[in-house]
Motif scaffolding. Structure first.
Motif, PDB file in Angstrom:
ATOM      1  N   GLU A  50       0.640  -1.149  -0.058  1.00 52.69           N
ATOM      2  CA  GLU A  50      -0.080  -0.070  -0.020  1.00 52.69           C
ATOM      3  C   GLU A  50       0.734   1.198  -0.043  1.00 52.69           C
ATOM      4  O   GLU A  50       0.377   2.191  -0.477  1.00 52.69           O
ATOM      5  CB  GLU A  50      -0.871  -0.016   1.153  1.00 52.69           C
ATOM      6  CG  GLU A  50      -2.041  -1.173   0.942  1.00 52.69           C
ATOM      7  CD  GLU A  50      -2.789  -0.979   2.628  1.00 52.69           C
ATOM      8  OE1 GLU A  50      -4.221  -0.627   2.255  1.00 52.69           O
ATOM      9  OE2 GLU A  50      -2.254  -1.568   3.503  1.00 52.69           O
ATOM     10  N   THR A  51       1.871   1.147   0.662  1.00 51.96           N
ATOM     11  CA  THR A  51       2.852   2.336   0.743  1.00 51.96           C
ATOM     12  C   THR A  51       3.450   2.736  -0.521  1.00 51.96           C
ATOM     13  O   THR A  51       3.253   3.836  -1.084  1.00 51.96           O
ATOM     14  CB  THR A  51       4.249   2.133   1.499  1.00 51.96           C
ATOM     15  OG1 THR A  51       3.840   1.931   2.980  1.00 51.96           O
ATOM     16  CG2 THR A  51       5.054   3.007   1.536  1.00 51.96           C
ATOM     17  N   TRP A  52       3.727   1.833  -1.536  1.00 49.60           N
ATOM     18  CA  TRP A  52       4.327   1.842  -2.805  1.00 49.60           C
ATOM     19  C   TRP A  52       3.124   2.283  -3.668  1.00 49.60           C
ATOM     20  O   TRP A  52       3.234   3.029  -4.815  1.00 49.60           O
ATOM     21  CB  TRP A  52       5.107   0.879  -3.421  1.00 49.60           C
ATOM     22  CG  TRP A  52       6.060   0.359  -2.434  1.00 49.60           C
ATOM     23  CD1 TRP A  52       6.315  -0.377  -1.469  1.00 49.60           C
ATOM     24  CD2 TRP A  52       7.329   1.189  -2.156  1.00 49.60           C
ATOM     25  NE1 TRP A  52       7.361  -0.237  -0.681  1.00 49.60           N
ATOM     26  CE2 TRP A  52       8.208   0.612  -1.347  1.00 49.60           C
ATOM     27  CE3 TRP A  52       7.919   2.528  -2.943  1.00 49.60           C
ATOM     28  CZ2 TRP A  52       9.387   1.392  -0.742  1.00 49.60           C
ATOM     29  CZ3 TRP A  52       9.079   3.003  -2.484  1.00 49.60           C
ATOM     30  CH2 TRP A  52       9.888   2.329  -1.532  1.00 49.60           C
ATOM     31  N   LEU A  53       2.023   1.772  -3.622  1.00 49.13           N
ATOM     32  CA  LEU A  53       0.873   2.164  -4.602  1.00 49.13           C
ATOM     33  C   LEU A  53       0.501   3.692  -4.098  1.00 49.13           C
ATOM     34  O   LEU A  53       0.394   4.327  -5.298  1.00 49.13           O
ATOM     35  CB  LEU A  53      -0.231   1.257  -4.137  1.00 49.13           C
ATOM     36  CG  LEU A  53      -1.745   1.742  -4.912  1.00 49.13           C
ATOM     37  CD1 LEU A  53      -1.501   1.665  -6.321  1.00 49.13           C
ATOM     38  CD2 LEU A  53      -2.982   0.680  -4.470  1.00 49.13           C
ATOM     39  N   GLU A  54       0.479   3.998  -3.082  1.00 45.55           N
ATOM     40  CA  GLU A  54       0.242   5.460  -2.525  1.00 45.55           C
ATOM     41  C   GLU A  54       1.321   6.220  -3.126  1.00 45.55           C
ATOM     42  O   GLU A  54       1.072   7.543  -3.701  1.00 45.55           O
ATOM     43  CB  GLU A  54       0.202   5.776  -1.058  1.00 45.55           C
ATOM     44  CG  GLU A  54      -1.095   5.162  -0.545  1.00 45.55           C
ATOM     45  CD  GLU A  54      -2.421   5.751  -1.189  1.00 45.55           C
ATOM     46  OE1 GLU A  54      -2.317   7.001  -1.379  1.00 45.55           O
ATOM     47  OE2 GLU A  54      -3.377   4.980  -1.324  1.00 45.55           O
ATOM     48  N   LYS A  55       2.748   5.934  -3.330  1.00 45.63           N
ATOM     49  CA  LYS A  55       3.719   6.687  -3.820  1.00 45.63           C
ATOM     50  C   LYS A  55       3.556   6.841  -5.390  1.00 45.63           C
ATOM     51  O   LYS A  55       3.863   7.896  -6.007  1.00 45.63           O
ATOM     52  CB  LYS A  55       4.952   5.910  -3.448  1.00 45.63           C
ATOM     53  CG  LYS A  55       5.705   6.101  -2.228  1.00 45.63           C
ATOM     54  CD  LYS A  55       7.025   5.347  -1.793  1.00 45.63           C
ATOM     55  CE  LYS A  55       7.535   5.659  -0.593  1.00 45.63           C
ATOM     56  NZ  LYS A  55       7.873   6.864  -0.345  1.00 45.63           N
ATOM     57  N   TYR A  56       3.201   5.808  -5.956  1.00 46.16           N
ATOM     58  CA  TYR A  56       2.691   6.029  -7.574  1.00 46.16           C
ATOM     59  C   TYR A  56       1.705   6.808  -7.627  1.00 46.16           C
ATOM     60  O   TYR A  56       1.397   7.601  -8.757  1.00 46.16           O
ATOM     61  CB  TYR A  56       2.687   4.758  -8.186  1.00 46.16           C
ATOM     62  CG  TYR A  56       3.942   3.875  -8.610  1.00 46.16           C
ATOM     63  CD1 TYR A  56       4.736   4.504  -9.426  1.00 46.16           C
ATOM     64  CD2 TYR A  56       4.380   2.641  -7.835  1.00 46.16           C
ATOM     65  CE1 TYR A  56       5.943   4.169  -9.730  1.00 46.16           C
ATOM     66  CE2 TYR A  56       5.653   2.153  -8.199  1.00 46.16           C
ATOM     67  CZ  TYR A  56       6.474   2.800  -9.152  1.00 46.16           C
ATOM     68  OH  TYR A  56       7.531   2.245  -9.262  1.00 46.16           O
ATOM     69  N   LYS A  57       0.492   6.812  -6.757  1.00 45.07           N
ATOM     70  CA  LYS A  57      -0.741   7.692  -7.130  1.00 45.07           C
ATOM     71  C   LYS A  57       0.138   9.251  -6.696  1.00 45.07           C
ATOM     72  O   LYS A  57      -0.656  10.163  -7.673  1.00 45.07           O
ATOM     73  CB  LYS A  57      -1.596   7.331  -6.037  1.00 45.07           C
ATOM     74  CG  LYS A  57      -2.378   6.084  -6.180  1.00 45.07           C
ATOM     75  CD  LYS A  57      -3.122   5.523  -5.148  1.00 45.07           C
ATOM     76  CE  LYS A  57      -4.211   6.320  -4.614  1.00 45.07           C
ATOM     77  NZ  LYS A  57      -5.242   5.810  -3.712  1.00 45.07           N
ATOM     78  N   SER A  58       0.715   9.392  -5.745  1.00 46.91           N
ATOM     79  CA  SER A  58       1.298  10.922  -5.928  1.00 46.91           C
ATOM     80  C   SER A  58       1.986  11.252  -7.003  1.00 46.91           C
ATOM     81  O   SER A  58       1.946  12.426  -7.425  1.00 46.91           O
ATOM     82  CB  SER A  58       2.169  10.698  -4.525  1.00 46.91           C
ATOM     83  OG  SER A  58       1.313  10.510  -3.359  1.00 46.91           O
ATOM     84  N   GLY A 109      -4.398  10.678  -9.915  1.00 48.59           N
ATOM     85  CA  GLY A 109      -3.851   9.937  -8.810  1.00 48.59           C
ATOM     86  C   GLY A 109      -4.833   8.898  -8.379  1.00 48.59           C
ATOM     87  O   GLY A 109      -4.819   8.166  -7.361  1.00 48.59           O
TER      88      GLY A 109
END
Length: 290
Positions: A50-58, A109
């Motif tokens: 989830e951390t990396w998914l959020e980074k890609y959304k940002s 995002g």
């Protein structure tokens, strides 16, 4: 497993693509972690999905670009649906799963689509959970109707048919496919057999489905079996752009999607899918029957 530096390198490529006017960036399968499921640290990294998914959304919001961040391997620990207790000790049944997941993130995002790999390559079956009989889905995105597949899904024309029957024009395929995926007998016949497989099948899928295929595969140093060959393939032309096997890199390509309409006008594949008397309507239909 160098997840931080792998993300940083991916972000550099994506920012560069955005400055060149790209609307979509696609990364390879397993690009953050590689595929090393027996490494003691692998599960721990997959728990951070989830951390990396959020980074890609940002990153998508920052750059104003759609991103398919290859695949992200997700570790899920879930209680059994019925909450059964085990062994009389008050312990509830727990199921642990690894999923190989591709996301389509739009330029704001937002996640517009998600796909869990269905057709698992042999060595993956010991570790990953397939999406099984879940229906392939098509997503409305800023670049049109998109379907997503992953790596070995390429070998199954049924997957493409389900997607184009629902109106997909662009099929995005993050991949980690190597020359060493061929067995010893095949390698004796042709050390580049898997490259022949990939180039042939990508061209065939584009023609037989009047669609564009965006294929992003892992590349790397020579002598280590990387197949590479990342490409965007369309009917009439084949590969509009094609990277080699022994280099990590990026290419930005313009694709005029009118070519898909011109191909359909010639081959009428989608038109046949929509006919009431189409021969294979027990499996796929342009009217949504599956």
């Amino acid at each position: 497993m160098q997840i931080d530096s792998n993300f940083a390198k991916a972000a550099t490529f994506i920012r560069s693509a955005a400055t060149q006017g790209a609307q979509l960036a696609v990364l390879p399968e397993y690009h953050l972690t590689n595929w090393v499921p027996k490494d003691p640290g692998f599960i721990g990294l997959c728990e951070q999905w989830e951390t990396w998914l959020e980074k890609y959304k940002s990153l998508a919001r920052e750059c104003g670009i759609c991103i398919v961040p290859g695949t992200i391997v997700e570790f899920h620990r879930e209680e059994g649906e019925d909450g059964r207790e085990l062994g009389g000790m008050g312990e509830k049944e727990v199921r642990e799963r690894l999923l190989n997941v591709a996301y389509f993130i739009d330029e704001k995002g937002a996640v517009k689509g998600k796909y869990v790999k269905k057709n698992l390559w042999g060595p993956e079956r010991e570790h990953l959970t397939s999406s099984g009989r879940d229906v392939h889905e098509v997503f409305d995105t800023p670049i049109g109707k998109v379907g997503m597949l992953i790596c070995w899904d390429l070998a199954f024309p049924e997957a493409f048919r389900e997607l184009i029957a629902q109106g997909a024009k662009i099929i995005i395929v993050p991949t980690f496919w190597t020359l060493n995926d061929c067995n010893e007998a095949g390698l004796k016949q042709n050390p580049s057999a898997e490259a022949v497989f990939l180039d042939s099948i990508l061209t065939a899928r584009a023609f037989e489905n009047t669609c564009a295929v965006v294929f992003a595969n892992a590349g790397g140093p020579p002598g280590r079996g990387y197949a590479g060959l990342s490409q965007v393939t369309v009917p009439f032309i084949g590969a509009v752009t094609r990277l080699g096997s022994c280099a990590e890199g990026m290419t930005v390509v313009d694709v005029d999607l009118q070519i898909l309409e011109d191909a359909e006008a010639n081959y009428k594949v989608r038109a046949d899918l929509e006919r009431d008397d189409w021969h294979y309507d027990y499996r796929h239909s342009g009217k949504g029957k599956l």
